[in-house]
Scaffold this motif. Structure first.
Motif, PDB file in Angstrom:
ATOM      1  N   THR A  17      54.073  38.754  40.238  1.00  0.00           N
ATOM      2  CA  THR A  17      53.952  39.252  41.606  1.00  0.00           C
ATOM      3  C   THR A  17      52.740  38.616  42.289  1.00  0.00           C
ATOM      4  O   THR A  17      52.674  38.511  43.496  1.00  0.00           O
ATOM      5  N   CYS A  18      51.796  38.186  41.467  1.00  0.00           N
ATOM      6  CA  CYS A  18      50.488  37.706  41.923  1.00  0.00           C
ATOM      7  C   CYS A  18      50.595  36.476  42.832  1.00  0.00           C
ATOM      8  O   CYS A  18      51.280  35.512  42.511  1.00  0.00           O
ATOM      9  N   TYR A  19      49.862  36.510  43.947  1.00  0.00           N
ATOM     10  CA  TYR A  19      49.842  35.365  44.867  1.00  0.00           C
ATOM     11  C   TYR A  19      49.114  34.165  44.254  1.00  0.00           C
ATOM     12  O   TYR A  19      49.218  33.052  44.760  1.00  0.00           O
ATOM     13  N   ASN A  20      48.351  34.409  43.190  1.00  0.00           N
ATOM     14  CA  ASN A  20      47.678  33.285  42.532  1.00  0.00           C
ATOM     15  C   ASN A  20      48.448  32.792  41.310  1.00  0.00           C
ATOM     16  O   ASN A  20      47.935  31.982  40.533  1.00  0.00           O
ATOM     17  N   GLY A  21      49.648  33.279  41.116  1.00  0.00           N
ATOM     18  CA  GLY A  21      50.531  32.724  40.095  1.00  0.00           C
ATOM     19  C   GLY A  21      50.245  33.179  38.675  1.00  0.00           C
ATOM     20  O   GLY A  21      50.668  32.527  37.722  1.00  0.00           O
ATOM     21  N   GLY A  65      48.287  39.910  36.383  1.00  0.00           N
ATOM     22  CA  GLY A  65      47.890  39.038  37.484  1.00  0.00           C
ATOM     23  C   GLY A  65      46.406  38.734  37.565  1.00  0.00           C
ATOM     24  O   GLY A  65      45.634  39.028  36.654  1.00  0.00           O
ATOM     25  N   CYS A  66      45.995  38.147  38.710  1.00  0.00           N
ATOM     26  CA  CYS A  66      44.596  37.747  38.901  1.00  0.00           C
ATOM     27  C   CYS A  66      43.707  38.969  39.125  1.00  0.00           C
ATOM     28  O   CYS A  66      42.502  38.917  38.931  1.00  0.00           O
ATOM     29  N   GLY A  67      44.320  40.068  39.573  1.00  0.00           N
ATOM     30  CA  GLY A  67      43.572  41.315  39.726  1.00  0.00           C
ATOM     31  C   GLY A  67      42.978  41.539  41.108  1.00  0.00           C
ATOM     32  O   GLY A  67      42.561  42.638  41.421  1.00  0.00           O
ATOM     33  N   HIS A  68      42.913  40.493  41.960  1.00  0.00           N
ATOM     34  CA  HIS A  68      42.250  40.721  43.250  1.00  0.00           C
ATOM     35  C   HIS A  68      43.054  40.335  44.480  1.00  0.00           C
ATOM     36  O   HIS A  68      42.658  40.661  45.598  1.00  0.00           O
ATOM     37  N   CYS A  69      44.166  39.612  44.336  1.00  0.00           N
ATOM     38  CA  CYS A  69      44.936  39.283  45.542  1.00  0.00           C
ATOM     39  C   CYS A  69      45.647  40.550  46.039  1.00  0.00           C
ATOM     40  O   CYS A  69      45.748  41.532  45.308  1.00  0.00           O
ATOM     41  N   PRO A  70      46.118  40.558  47.299  1.00  0.00           N
ATOM     42  CA  PRO A  70      46.722  41.785  47.831  1.00  0.00           C
ATOM     43  C   PRO A  70      47.909  42.278  46.986  1.00  0.00           C
ATOM     44  O   PRO A  70      48.081  43.492  46.802  1.00  0.00           O
ATOM     45  N   ALA A  71      48.709  41.347  46.452  1.00  0.00           N
ATOM     46  CA  ALA A  71      49.869  41.760  45.653  1.00  0.00           C
ATOM     47  C   ALA A  71      49.429  42.428  44.352  1.00  0.00           C
ATOM     48  O   ALA A  71      50.005  43.439  43.926  1.00  0.00           O
ATOM     49  N   CYS A  72      48.386  41.868  43.719  1.00  0.00           N
ATOM     50  CA  CYS A  72      47.871  42.461  42.471  1.00  0.00           C
ATOM     51  C   CYS A  72      47.259  43.828  42.729  1.00  0.00           C
ATOM     52  O   CYS A  72      47.414  44.750  41.930  1.00  0.00           O
ATOM     53  N   THR A  73      46.536  43.936  43.840  1.00  0.00           N
ATOM     54  CA  THR A  73      45.867  45.199  44.161  1.00  0.00           C
ATOM     55  C   THR A  73      46.903  46.304  44.343  1.00  0.00           C
ATOM     56  O   THR A  73      46.785  47.392  43.766  1.00  0.00           O
TER      57      THR A  73
HETATM   58 ZN    ZN Z   1      46.890  38.228  42.030  1.00  0.00          ZN
END
Ligand code: ZN
Length: 227
Positions: free
Chosen positions: A189-193, A198-206
């Motif tokens: 789901t993560c915008y950083n792939g 996920g990356c933990g901080h993009c809006p999708a991860c949050t």
């Molecule tokens: Zn992310």
């Protein structure tokens, strides 16, 4: 053409929402098809992950090349030089909005389904946590359903099982369908792939993490209350 009620086609990105919808469709239909789109997204490997999930779930999988979508305009999901909005700007969708994406995906999916005699279409859009994307709203889905029927003189049924669920309830649905771990660990789901948490901080991860924490907390509470 007589479209068949036993089969459904899921518009499938391999993310949390569409994966939950894939298993929802497996529960409600005899045979499920998953269709993924390659639209010039930065993280095109999401389509390979989607294929792995679909094959693992025993559903038919196909991918469709629609890279013209990236050439139509600029947005942070397809343009590597553009930094994505971390918060929604006032009065407009965030720059991760890909204009027309769901319109194109669902229109193509409907043609694909019709050619295979499939009546039911499933998409993971949600108005509850829609991040400001207008084509995730219920009014859009209903309107498009009518348009698709008029366009092809068919009686498609566009299913949006997540429309009124927030992320916490979407996790609950995944758990109810027996795929919480699969969704948690194998979807992107993560915008950083970054797969899984996920990356933990993009809006999708949050959004995803807050929903998961709320659900796990709720579940733990229920377990304590009803041992
Ligand atoms: Zn992310």
């Amino acid at each position: 053409m007589i479209l068949d009620n036993q089969r459904a086609l899921v518009v499938f990105s391999g993310g949390q929402d569409s994966t939950t919808c894939l298993f929802w469709a497996k529960k409600h239909f005899k045979e499920v098809y998953a269709l993924s789109f390659v639209y010039g997204q930065k993280h095109a490997h999401e389509v390979d992950l989607a294929e792995d999930i679909a094959r693992g779930a025993g559903v038919h999988f196909d991918r469709m090349d629609v890279d013209f979508i990236a050439r139509l305009g600029h947005n942070a999901l397809t343009d590597s030089s553009m930094a994505m909005d971390e918060t929604k700007p006032a009065g407009s969708p965030p720059n991760t909005f890909v204009p027309g994406r769901n319109l194109f995906f669902l229109s193509i999916a409907a043609v694909y389904a019709r050619e295979r005699g499939i009546r039911h279409l499933v998409t993971g859009v949600s108005q509850t946590d829609y991040s400001g994307y207008p084509d995730c709203r219920d009014s859009f889905a209903r309107s498009l359903n009518v348009t698709l029927n008029l366009a092809m003189d068919e009686q498609f049924v566009l299913h949006t099982p997540l429309m009124w669920l927030d992320k916490c309830q979407t996790w609950a649905l995944a758990d109810e369908l027996g795929v919480l771990d699969l969704v948690r660990n194998h979807t992107l789901t993560c915008y950083n792939g970054v797969v899984g948490d996920g990356c933990g901080h993009c809006p999708a991860c949050t959004l995803r993490r807050k929903g998961l924490e709320a659900y796990l907390q709720q579940k733990a509470g229920n377990t304590t209350a009803h041992p």
